[in-house]
Design an enzyme around this catalytic site. Sequence first.
Site, PDB file in Angstrom:
ATOM      1  N   LYS A 111       0.842  -1.206   0.000  1.00 53.75           N
ATOM      2  CA  LYS A 111       0.000   0.000   0.000  1.00 53.75           C
ATOM      3  C   LYS A 111       0.872   1.250   0.000  1.00 53.75           C
ATOM      4  O   LYS A 111       0.578   2.235  -0.679  1.00 53.75           O
ATOM      5  CB  LYS A 111      -0.941   0.010   1.214  1.00 53.75           C
ATOM      6  CG  LYS A 111      -2.005  -1.079   1.167  1.00 53.75           C
ATOM      7  CD  LYS A 111      -3.245  -0.585   0.462  1.00 53.75           C
ATOM      8  CE  LYS A 111      -4.154  -1.623  -0.128  1.00 53.75           C
ATOM      9  NZ  LYS A 111      -4.623  -2.710   0.686  1.00 53.75           N
ATOM     10  N   LYS A 194      -2.786 -11.496  -8.944  1.00 52.66           N
ATOM     11  CA  LYS A 194      -4.069 -12.049  -8.507  1.00 52.66           C
ATOM     12  C   LYS A 194      -5.234 -11.183  -8.970  1.00 52.66           C
ATOM     13  O   LYS A 194      -5.069  -9.988  -9.226  1.00 52.66           O
ATOM     14  CB  LYS A 194      -4.085 -12.202  -6.989  1.00 52.66           C
ATOM     15  CG  LYS A 194      -4.065 -10.892  -6.250  1.00 52.66           C
ATOM     16  CD  LYS A 194      -4.355 -11.049  -4.773  1.00 52.66           C
ATOM     17  CE  LYS A 194      -4.317  -9.653  -4.152  1.00 52.66           C
ATOM     18  NZ  LYS A 194      -4.744  -9.518  -2.820  1.00 52.66           N
ATOM     19  N   LYS A 197     -10.110  -6.235  -6.864  1.00 57.49           N
ATOM     20  CA  LYS A 197     -11.302  -5.412  -7.105  1.00 57.49           C
ATOM     21  C   LYS A 197     -10.980  -4.226  -7.986  1.00 57.49           C
ATOM     22  O   LYS A 197     -11.805  -3.777  -8.774  1.00 57.49           O
ATOM     23  CB  LYS A 197     -11.842  -4.901  -5.770  1.00 57.49           C
ATOM     24  CG  LYS A 197     -12.565  -5.982  -5.016  1.00 57.49           C
ATOM     25  CD  LYS A 197     -13.094  -5.504  -3.675  1.00 57.49           C
ATOM     26  CE  LYS A 197     -13.725  -6.681  -2.968  1.00 57.49           C
ATOM     27  NZ  LYS A 197     -13.428  -6.773  -1.562  1.00 57.49           N
TER      28      LYS A 197
END
Length: 329
Positions: A111, A194, A197
């Site tokens: 992040k 992966k 969203k």
Amino acid sequence: MERVVSGIRSTGNLHLGNYFGAIRNFVRMQNDHECFFFIADYHSLTTHPTPNDLHSNVRQVLVEYLAAGIDPEKATLFVQSDVPEVAELTLLLSMNAYVGELERTSSFKEKVRKNPNNVNAGLLTYPVLMAADILIHRATKVPVGKDQEQHLEMCRKYARRFNGLYKTEYFKEPEPFNFGQDLLKIPGLDGTGKMGKSEGNGLFLADSPKQIRKKVMKAVTDSGPTEPNSPVTEPVQNLFTIMDVVSEPGTLQFFQQEYANCTIRYGDLKKQLAEDIVQFVEPIYNRIQELSADSDYLQKIARMGAEKAHESAAKTVKEVREIIGFKKF
Ligand code: TYM
């Protein structure tokens, strides 16, 4: 009977990674275990949603949970922020969560790398809130995808430290869980990494058949195998991995053999994969449309879940307060 807890962040629609990594297990476990499944809306605040978006995302995840097969009569289905006791347990656990180890968490480092202008303290303590979610219902099993493995390890550590500090065995160490297998990582359609969203590589439970076909036909592949039995490249392996969870076993074997023989046609592979995904998603898609319109039902479910989750959480927090030594005058 195990106590099962798991959650999904309310940051957008649910995708096949969420389904096969987590929800498929929720649906199976709800029949035999005491299950708590929730919508992690406190966790979604790290990215600062507007008040309207916050609520509509929570509503959407609730609809999709139900559409995907969570039975609110069997499992406790609730919204995290309806049970604010979790915030108190987070505070209490945070006294044993060391900043250095939080800074070294992979998800935190990622992040920081992706959003260097929004390194807030909520991101740093994200694993502590997650541990509180789990420990507040005294869970023993946590069905999650591979990406949550490290967070689960931290949860176990906080449970151990609490027990050690207060010389108790109050918290059991919860284990990550996937039926009889290693935890799953479902890849995206962009050839690498992966399914996520916000990565633009996802297939969603709320995608229409048309959208699914379009996305799958555009999935990244390679220029094709040139020698028999050559190793499968990452983008093609990713399509095989998705095929492995949605298609009949014989279908995957067929295309793997075609690949090994250098006779594979990616157009055929994609068409088959798209149809198998459509067949899987379409009933869920249809239920999403029906449930979205039923505000009374959603309200009833959310209130019922809040009450049950609150009861379980309040009991734990009361006991934890006693263990720590808070006393009423
Ligand atoms: P979240 O919302 O990112 O994902 C929800 C669940 O879906 C799984 N998942 C995947 N599994 C396989 N392949 C993928 N591509 C994939 N993408 C997502 C995740 O592993 C997860 O199980 N921090 C959590 C939410 C949370 C939680 C908790 C989970 C909050 N508190 C307590 C368990 C217990 C998260 O962000 O998951």
